[in-house]
Each structure stands twice: as C-alpha cells, then as structure tokens.
Design a protein around this motif. Structure first.
Motif, mmCIF file in Angstrom:
data_model
loop_
_atom_site.group_PDB
_atom_site.id
_atom_site.type_symbol
_atom_site.label_atom_id
_atom_site.label_comp_id
_atom_site.label_asym_id
_atom_site.label_seq_id
_atom_site.Cartn_x
_atom_site.Cartn_y
_atom_site.Cartn_z
ATOM 1 N N VAL A 99 -9.415 -50.806 -61.455
ATOM 2 C CA VAL A 99 -10.002 -52.139 -61.675
ATOM 3 C C VAL A 99 -10.180 -52.918 -60.376
ATOM 4 O O VAL A 99 -10.523 -54.101 -60.402
ATOM 5 C CB VAL A 99 -9.133 -52.957 -62.657
ATOM 6 N N GLY A 100 -9.916 -52.300 -59.238
ATOM 7 C CA GLY A 100 -10.108 -52.974 -57.959
ATOM 8 C C GLY A 100 -9.102 -54.093 -57.744
ATOM 9 O O GLY A 100 -7.897 -53.909 -57.943
ATOM 10 N N LEU A 101 -9.609 -55.274 -57.393
ATOM 11 C CA LEU A 101 -8.739 -56.414 -57.076
ATOM 12 C C LEU A 101 -8.451 -57.302 -58.288
ATOM 13 O O LEU A 101 -7.929 -58.411 -58.134
ATOM 14 C CB LEU A 101 -9.387 -57.264 -55.974
ATOM 15 N N LYS A 102 -8.769 -56.819 -59.478
ATOM 16 C CA LYS A 102 -8.606 -57.634 -60.675
ATOM 17 C C LYS A 102 -7.160 -58.119 -60.841
ATOM 18 O O LYS A 102 -6.927 -59.288 -61.198
ATOM 19 C CB LYS A 102 -9.039 -56.832 -61.897
ATOM 20 N N ASN A 103 -6.192 -57.242 -60.618
ATOM 21 C CA ASN A 103 -4.786 -57.619 -60.788
ATOM 22 C C ASN A 103 -4.400 -58.735 -59.823
ATOM 23 O O ASN A 103 -3.699 -59.689 -60.203
ATOM 24 C CB ASN A 103 -3.878 -56.411 -60.560
ATOM 25 N N PHE A 104 -4.825 -58.651 -58.585
ATOM 26 C CA PHE A 104 -4.473 -59.650 -57.579
ATOM 27 C C PHE A 104 -5.182 -60.981 -57.846
ATOM 28 O O PHE A 104 -4.594 -62.054 -57.652
ATOM 29 C CB PHE A 104 -4.810 -59.135 -56.177
ATOM 30 N N ILE A 105 -6.430 -60.920 -58.291
ATOM 31 C CA ILE A 105 -7.163 -62.147 -58.623
ATOM 32 C C ILE A 105 -6.495 -62.862 -59.797
ATOM 33 O O ILE A 105 -6.303 -64.083 -59.773
ATOM 34 C CB ILE A 105 -8.631 -61.819 -58.943
ATOM 35 N N TYR A 106 -6.125 -62.086 -60.819
ATOM 36 C CA TYR A 106 -5.449 -62.677 -61.974
ATOM 37 C C TYR A 106 -4.096 -63.268 -61.557
ATOM 38 O O TYR A 106 -3.702 -64.342 -62.030
ATOM 39 C CB TYR A 106 -5.247 -61.609 -63.051
ATOM 40 N N MET A 107 -3.400 -62.580 -60.665
ATOM 41 C CA MET A 107 -2.072 -63.019 -60.225
ATOM 42 C C MET A 107 -2.133 -64.408 -59.596
ATOM 43 O O MET A 107 -1.303 -65.279 -59.894
ATOM 44 C CB MET A 107 -1.511 -62.006 -59.222
ATOM 45 N N PHE A 108 -3.099 -64.632 -58.717
ATOM 46 C CA PHE A 108 -3.152 -65.878 -57.954
ATOM 47 C C PHE A 108 -3.973 -66.973 -58.634
ATOM 48 O O PHE A 108 -3.944 -68.122 -58.171
ATOM 49 C CB PHE A 108 -3.728 -65.608 -56.567
ATOM 50 N N THR A 109 -4.661 -66.667 -59.707
ATOM 51 C CA THR A 109 -5.499 -67.682 -60.346
ATOM 52 C C THR A 109 -5.059 -68.049 -61.763
ATOM 53 O O THR A 109 -5.212 -69.211 -62.173
ATOM 54 C CB THR A 109 -6.974 -67.206 -60.401
ATOM 55 N N LYS A 110 -4.497 -67.103 -62.507
ATOM 56 C CA LYS A 110 -4.226 -67.358 -63.923
ATOM 57 C C LYS A 110 -2.770 -67.161 -64.340
ATOM 58 O O LYS A 110 -2.370 -67.653 -65.392
ATOM 59 C CB LYS A 110 -5.122 -66.460 -64.793
ATOM 60 N N ASP A 111 -2.016 -66.429 -63.563
ATOM 61 C CA ASP A 111 -0.638 -66.118 -63.971
ATOM 62 C C ASP A 111 0.304 -67.222 -63.503
ATOM 63 O O ASP A 111 0.787 -67.216 -62.368
ATOM 64 C CB ASP A 111 -0.215 -64.764 -63.392
ATOM 65 N N ASN A 112 0.576 -68.162 -64.383
ATOM 66 C CA ASN A 112 1.472 -69.266 -64.026
ATOM 67 C C ASN A 112 2.903 -68.780 -63.846
ATOM 68 O O ASN A 112 3.663 -69.336 -63.036
ATOM 69 C CB ASN A 112 1.417 -70.341 -65.113
ATOM 70 N N SER A 113 3.287 -67.726 -64.567
ATOM 71 C CA SER A 113 4.643 -67.179 -64.424
ATOM 72 C C SER A 113 4.871 -66.608 -63.024
ATOM 73 O O SER A 113 5.984 -66.670 -62.494
ATOM 74 C CB SER A 113 4.886 -66.090 -65.473
ATOM 75 N N PHE A 114 3.813 -66.048 -62.430
ATOM 76 C CA PHE A 114 3.938 -65.537 -61.063
ATOM 77 C C PHE A 114 4.239 -66.670 -60.094
ATOM 78 O O PHE A 114 5.118 -66.540 -59.226
ATOM 79 C CB PHE A 114 2.661 -64.822 -60.648
#
Length: 306
Positions: free
Chosen positions: A63-78
């Motif tokens: 999925v490429g950078l999808k995990n990292f993008i989600y981590m820094f933009t949508k994952d409030n728990s992170f």
C-alpha cells in the motif's frame, strides 16, 4: 637453506594466525547467527511490512505510504501514545539518574550495614516484574493502600486516585519504573565511584572545598562517562517500555498510560493490523536511533569540554 627455513617459519606463523582467527570466529559466530536470525531479519521484514497491509490470514498487500499517512493524519491514539512516551521518558530518565547517583554516593560511604542496604535497594531489579508491580499497585491502591491511608492520617481528605486517575496514572507508573531500575544503576554508579581516588577528595578538603564543591569538581567529572552510558540505556529502555503498562494499567485509564510500544502491541495482536503496527514500530525505531545519535554527539562535545 636459510631461505627455506625462513619460508617454513613464515608458513607456521600464518597457519597459527589462521587457527587463532578461526577460533575467534567460532566464538563470535553463534552470536552473529542469532543476531541475524532473530534481530536483523525481523527488522528488515518489519520495514517491508510497514508499506503493506496484512492481517496474517490474507495475502500481503503493498500500500506504499498509506500506513504512515494514516498514522500522522488520522490516528489520534498514535499522537497520544507518542506524547505519553515522551512524558514517560523525560520524567523517568532524570529522576532515575539522580536517585541512582545519590544512593551510590550514600552506599559508597563507610556506613554500618551498607551491604544489607545495597542488597535491599538492588532486590527490586532482580525480582519478578509481576511481583514488584503487584506490590506497588497494592501500596498505591486508592481505597485500601497504605500510601493513601497515611495521606488521610495527616489531613489530606481526598488523596490522589493514583493508577485509577487519568492525571496520576502515569506518575504512578513512573514511580514503579524508577523503583525497579534504580538499584541496578546504583550498582553501576557505585563501581564508577569506587574507581575515584580518595586522594582527590583529601586534597580538595585541604584546599577548603566543601562537599558540594567536591561533588561538582571531582565526583561529577569522574562519573560523567558512566552517566552517559546509563543515559543511553535508560532512554532506549523507556522508549520501548511495554511490559510495565501491560501488567499494571493496560494503557488506561482511557489512554493515560498508553505508550508507543503498547500501541504497537494493540495494533498487531489485538487488531491484527501487522502492516500498520510495523509502520509504528519503524517510527519508534527511528526515534530511538535519532536520540541515541544525539546523545553520542553530545557526549563527545561534553567530554572534550571537561
């Protein structure tokens, strides 16, 4: 004849050197194999997996950078876990350093029964983490714990709820971490202090230096290399700390004690998001490497200044 004799002697030396090298590699090889199989290969696989989606039951999907993008933009728990990790580290490290050095200086003095007290202080480090955590949580039980009983006895009508409070949960875990680890670092500091010549203190006393001046000008410079060694160990251990939170609070109440390592565990083994968990693990690894490199750079400058 001389040339043949010299050639024979050289061949024997080369053969002996080769045997010694082979023996040396035979001792090193098991550790290298273990490191390669159980550390290097998993790190490389985690790096690859961080760019994928995988739940262990379906094929791996890139999925490429999808995990990292989600981590820094949508994952409030992170974000919460990252802040909690920084808070946990920033408080735990200096408190452990200060208490360990203080206890080492105290135990280095000719006190009666100091061997017994050294053993008592070192015991939490070698004891089972589960047992130590159970004792600590019992001491700080908000309803029946002796700590709150003492606080109420001296007039504090509403003592903290400790691990049951979102405000006091992390300080409670920090206290447990410091109590468990300070005995080991005290022993490390004690070894460094015992290498400092007593003549330095005697000369300083003759020059009129008080205890604080002796500490600043003799003790601290002599234990600075040990301090940086302990600092690196503490920083790495606190950033990747997981077991204490798992045993005591499971990241709660709410997310008050959820740190990055615990967030990785939840994503991987609770939510079965192994790709996303690997992405968070890579960020944690990058933070640890960066902090360690900064520490080593600062150590060189500070040592040269001393």
């Amino acid at each position: 004849m001389g040339k043949e004799k010299g050639a024979g002697t050289s061949a024997k030396k080369n053969s002996l050197r080769a045997r010694k090298t082979l023996v040396a590699y035979s001792f090193i090889m098991p550790n290298l194999i273990g490191f390669f199989v159980f550390t290097f290969v998993p790190i490389v696989f985690s790096l690859f997996l961080s760019f994928c989606e995988w739940d262990s039951g379906n094929p791996i999907k890139f999925v490429g950078l999808k995990n990292f993008i989600y981590m820094f933009t949508k994952d409030n728990s992170f974000r919460i876990s990252l802040l909690n990790t920084v808070y946990y580290t920033v408080v735990t490290v200096p408190v452990t350093l200060a208490l360990s050095l203080f206890l080492a200086i105290l135990m280095n003095k000719p006190l009666k029964g100091r061997v017994f007290f050294r053993s008592v202080l070192f015991f939490p480090y070698v004891a089972s983490l589960v047992a130590i955590a159970v004792v600590w949580m019992a001491l700080f039980n908000p309803d029946r714990g002796p700590v709150n009983n003492v606080l109420m006895a001296i007039g504090i009508s509403n003592p903290p709820r400790w691990a049951a409070s979102t405000t006091w949960a992390m300080p409670t875990i920090i206290g447990l971490t410091v109590w468990k680890g300070m005995g080991y670092y005290m022993i490390v500091y004690l070894a460094a202090l015992q290498g400092v010549s007593r003549d330095l203190y005697e000369a300083a006393s003759l020059d009129g230096a008080n205890k604080w001046q002796q500490f600043i000008n003799i003790t601290w410079p002599c234990v600075t290399p040990t301090t940086f060694y302990i600092l690196v160990l503490l920083m790495v251990s606190t950033f990747k700390s997981y077991d204490i939170m798992y045993i005591t609070t499971q990241g709660g109440p709410g997310e008050a004690t959820k740190v990055l390592a615990y967030h990785i565990y939840n994503q991987a083994f609770v939510s079965a998001k192994f790709g996303y968990a690997s992405a968070v693990a890579m960020i944690l690894l990058a933070i640890i490497v960066l902090v360690t490199l900064v520490q080593f750079r600062f150590e060189k400058k500070f040592t040269s200044y001393l």
